[in-house]
Motif scaffolding. Structure first.
Motif, PDB file in Angstrom:
ATOM      1  N   UNK A 227       0.813  -1.216   0.000  1.00 30.40           N
ATOM      2  CA  UNK A 227       0.000   0.000   0.000  1.00 30.40           C
ATOM      3  C   UNK A 227       0.848   1.269   0.000  1.00 30.40           C
ATOM      4  N   UNK A 230       1.618   1.955  -3.541  1.00 28.91           N
ATOM      5  CA  UNK A 230       0.395   2.435  -4.199  1.00 28.91           C
ATOM      6  C   UNK A 230       0.100   3.886  -3.800  1.00 28.91           C
ATOM      7  N   UNK A 234      -0.446   6.999  -6.272  1.00 27.43           N
ATOM      8  CA  UNK A 234      -1.675   7.800  -6.233  1.00 27.43           C
ATOM      9  C   UNK A 234      -1.365   9.283  -5.995  1.00 27.43           C
ATOM     10  N   UNK A 255      -2.513  -8.314  -5.517  1.00 26.27           N
ATOM     11  CA  UNK A 255      -2.991  -7.292  -4.586  1.00 26.27           C
ATOM     12  C   UNK A 255      -2.554  -5.908  -5.015  1.00 26.27           C
ATOM     13  N   UNK A 258      -4.428  -4.767  -8.104  1.00 28.35           N
ATOM     14  CA  UNK A 258      -5.789  -4.332  -7.776  1.00 28.35           C
ATOM     15  C   UNK A 258      -5.777  -2.898  -7.227  1.00 28.35           C
ATOM     16  N   UNK A 259      -4.773  -2.621  -6.393  1.00 30.23           N
ATOM     17  CA  UNK A 259      -4.714  -1.294  -5.764  1.00 30.23           C
ATOM     18  C   UNK A 259      -4.490  -0.179  -6.778  1.00 30.23           C
TER      19      UNK A 259
ATOM     20  N   UNK B 120      -4.811  -8.028   2.721  1.00 26.68           N
ATOM     21  CA  UNK B 120      -4.472  -7.048   1.684  1.00 26.68           C
ATOM     22  C   UNK B 120      -5.209  -5.725   1.876  1.00 26.68           C
ATOM     23  N   UNK B 121      -4.647  -4.676   1.261  1.00 26.12           N
ATOM     24  CA  UNK B 121      -5.267  -3.360   1.344  1.00 26.12           C
ATOM     25  C   UNK B 121      -6.533  -3.314   0.485  1.00 26.12           C
ATOM     26  N   UNK B 122      -7.505  -2.523   0.919  1.00 20.08           N
ATOM     27  CA  UNK B 122      -8.766  -2.398   0.191  1.00 20.08           C
ATOM     28  C   UNK B 122      -8.899  -0.997  -0.400  1.00 20.08           C
ATOM     29  N   UNK B 123      -9.537  -0.946  -1.546  1.00 21.98           N
ATOM     30  CA  UNK B 123      -9.649   0.319  -2.273  1.00 21.98           C
ATOM     31  C   UNK B 123     -11.100   0.788  -2.240  1.00 21.98           C
ATOM     32  N   UNK B 215      -4.951   3.590   1.459  1.00 18.88           N
ATOM     33  CA  UNK B 215      -5.249   2.188   1.168  1.00 18.88           C
ATOM     34  C   UNK B 215      -5.380   1.492   2.520  1.00 18.88           C
ATOM     35  N   UNK B 217      -5.892  -1.298   5.382  1.00 18.43           N
ATOM     36  CA  UNK B 217      -5.815  -2.716   5.730  1.00 18.43           C
ATOM     37  C   UNK B 217      -6.365  -2.860   7.144  1.00 18.43           C
TER      38      UNK B 217
END
Lengths: 380, 294
Positions: A227, A230, A234, A255, A258-259, B120-123, B215, B217
């Protein structure tokens, strides 16, 4: 009298023979220390799945010289202290013959300390650079950080991207990234125009990025995974800092894809070839085994294998190969056997281990990937 | 000397971080106002809010407004249960015990969140699909402006609630002098429960609004919680205005430390500031309720 003598003899024979027979079928216990909770938990899951799959694949083919492998897994909670405790417990209580794991430089450092003291062969999978003179029992299936930086820097040089800025996480990972970048930059005639550091848990990185943007670089290098990587991508998009972003070789995962899939950002990710099995042309020495492992991985876990899967599976492969060569689980002999593994195809590349190289892979084993809306694409 | 665009971007970076800390700090104050304890599980309620919104919008394909309301309701129920099961049985055992219980609750919630949402990280997609706004070469995302706006709206609503409504005044009375409140017929137990439900829902609201900026988690709550606590202390512990100002102050200070000193020492500078600030002004920016702070 004679019958009694024969019975006594048989009993004696039985006494000595029975444990021997049982031992022949006993499993070789491999201790695994993975970050299954805490900040690196997303990574530990990939490791655990792949290591267990590799153990099952080897056992499915009859194990090692008729003895199955058994994986004993502990969670290091993404903490070096917990990693050291888990390793000690695996050695003293679970009587494992070798250790595999874990992620990150500090966690691997903790494992290396235990391996050094206990003289147990240990195969980590992280950015930890193994110095065989200091850590004779430690090996690393991850590509040396220098290679993971040199490969993309060669690409930058080839594309005329000669000014590179760095945004590095605070801590040893960032220090390692900077040291490798300085070496690669000198080798490929690249100018490092500025460096900023950041806390990977920070909710905003635009301040650091704006400072780097003012230096007018051709590309940005940030040696982070997950993250945090990511977030860099971003925030770059947010302030229209439109240069290619090179991140750590740990990001070739579903993963991460997806991010960043919605960002439409120009990101470069070094990876082992398992990161893009569909992009292999079949001529690679490990092409067939990569395709087969990926098929089994999808079959069992309903998701493709990735760079990290390859690192963990390779650790199991190297221990198994060491056992085959040494015919013993005695620490020093097993260590020497692993060190002698040469021209051995693994998922992360062809291993050429030696007394001076405990990583064994080379920059040629790495490819550069770019995320696209349909998955990873190979950068030529 | 940095140029104007860079200075402005440093300010925007500070506002972005400050908005995260401020909103979470306000939710901490809400719980503090009704129970006189700092809830160290607030970081987890923040994470649960963001992750629930992610699950409802991405996996259950619910419309954003419905997912938003459902998450708030769920968080409210979680707050009621937390108060009833974890806090109420030990509320007379001293502040230390209650704080330890909130830390235990924090760790337990992380343990529960791990199998539910994975590692995992979520969006979460931004609520408004507007590109970042440009001001003189510096950029600010629309979502951050939304978070700043929401912080101000929440502050105004809470101020009105605690100063102008009977229920709000009763909640303050119940927290400050429970025995006196009982004597005039106020149900302290019910009000405390309502306060926890609102505080946890506010934590979840912070998580939902901030989820598109970061992001998330299951373990993302720790650092924002620490910074929000600093903001709360700077603001004067029980002052909503103080928490809001403290949050933005901490965010801006962090950005200035990154921009003008060194990004490596930004966290150290924030905590050194806290030590220095408390030595000079132990009551915080706005004092506390006893001193008339809000």
């Amino acid at each position: 009298m004679r019958i009694r003598f024969v019975l006594a003899l048989l009993l004696c024979l039985g006494f000595f023979a029975a444990p021997h027979t049982a031992r022949a079928a006993d499993p070789y216990r491999i201790g695994a220390v993975f970050p299954l909770s805490g900040s690196l938990a997303w990574l530990g899951e990939y490791y655990q799945k792949a290591a267990q799959l590799q153990v099952d694949l080897i056992n499915g083919q009859g194990g090692v010289d008729g003895r199955p492998l058994e994986l004993v897994v502990y969670d290091d909670q993404s903490s070096p202290e917990a990693a050291a405790r888990a390793a000690q417990r695996l050695i003293s209580r679970d009587r494992v013959i070798a250790l595999i794991g874990t992620a990150s430089v500090p966690l691997s450092g903790a494992l290396a300390t235990v391996a050094r003291e206990q003289k147990v062969p240990t195969i980590v999978a992280s950015g930890y650079t193994v110095n065989p003179a200091r850590d004779p029992f430690v090996f690393n299936t991850a590509h040396k950080t220098d290679y993971a930086v040199e490969r993309p820097f060669a690409y930058f040089s080839q594309k005329g991207l000669k000014r590179v800025a760095m945004l590095m996480p605070i801590g040893p990972l960032g220090d390692v990234g900077i040291a490798s970048a300085e070496k690669a930059a000198a080798k490929h005639g690249i100018e490092l125009v500025g460096t900023e550091r950041f806390n990977p848990q920070s909710p905003d990185l635009t301040t650091q990025l704006a400072q780097l943007r003012a230096k007018k670089p051709d590309a940005l290098f940030s040696f982070v995974t997950g993250e945090a990587a990511a977030m860099v991508a971003r925030n770059m998009k947010q302030i229209r800092f439109d240069v290619p972003l090179l991140v750590s070789h740990g990001n070739a995962t579903p993963g991460f894809l997806k991010m960043i899939s919605s960002l439409d950002a120009d990101i470069l990710v070094p990876s082992g070839r398992l990161g893009a099995p569909d992009a292999l042309d079949g001529s690679e020495p490990n092409a067939r085994m990569i395709a087969e492992f990926n098929r089994r991985h999808v079959e069992r876990y309903k998701e493709p294998a990735n760079y990290f899967s390859g690192l963990a599976a390779d650790a199991v492969l190297l221990v198994a190969e060491g056992l085959r060569r040494s015919k013993t689980d005695e620490g020093e002999k097993l260590r020497a056997a692993i060190e002698g593994i040469h021209e051995f195809p693994g998922y992360s590349g062809v291993f050429r281990l030696s007394a001076t190289d405990h990583h064994g892979t080379s920059a040629d084993d790495l490819v550069l990937l770019r995320p696209t809306s349909s998955g990873w694409a190979l950068v030529k | 000397m940095p140029d104007a665009a860079l200075l402005l971007q440093i300010a925007f970076g500070g506002l972005s971080m400050g908005a995260v800390y401020a909103l979470l700090a306000v939710s901490l104050v809400m719980v503090y106002k009704v129970s006189r304890i700092v809830c160290f599980a607030q970081g987890e309620f923040f994470v649960i809010g963001g992750l629930t919104l992610s699950a409802l919008t991405n996996e259950a394909a619910m419309p954003l407004w419905a997912a938003f309301l459902a998450t708030l309701a769920l968080a409210g129920v979680l707050g009621v249960f937390a108060e009833r099961i974890v806090i109420r049985p030990v509320r007379h055992e001293g502040v230390g015990t209650v704080i330890v219980m909130t830390i235990a609750l924090s760790i337990s919630l992380q343990g529960i969140a791990l199998p539910v949402w994975g590692r995992e990280a979520h969006v979460v997609a931004p609520f408004v699909a507007t590109p970042p706004w440009e001001f003189f070469g510096a950029f600010l995302s629309a979502q951050v402006l939304l978070v700043i706006g929401a912080s101000v709206v929440v502050f105004v609503l809470l101020r009105t609630f605690f100063e102008r409504t009977t229920l709000g005044l009763a909640m303050r009375a119940a927290a400050e002098t429970p025995t006196g409140a009982r004597l005039v017929g106020i149900s302290v137990t019910r009000l405390t429960q309502f306060g926890w439900a609102s505080g946890v829902a506010l934590g979840a609201l912070a998580g939902m609004l901030i989820a598109p900026v970061v992001f998330l988690t299951y373990a993302s709550g720790t650092m924002p919680m620490v910074k929000a606590f600093v903001a709360m202390v700077v603001g004067g512990l029980s002052s909503t205005a103080g928490a809001l100002a403290g949050g933005f102050l901490v965010g801006l200070l962090e950005a200035c430390a990154i921009g003008f000193v060194s990004s490596e020492f930004a966290d150290a500078i924030v905590f050194l500031f806290l030590i220095g600030f408390l030595l000079v002004r132990p009551g915080g920016l706005f004092g506390n309720d006893a001193g008339g702070g809000m």
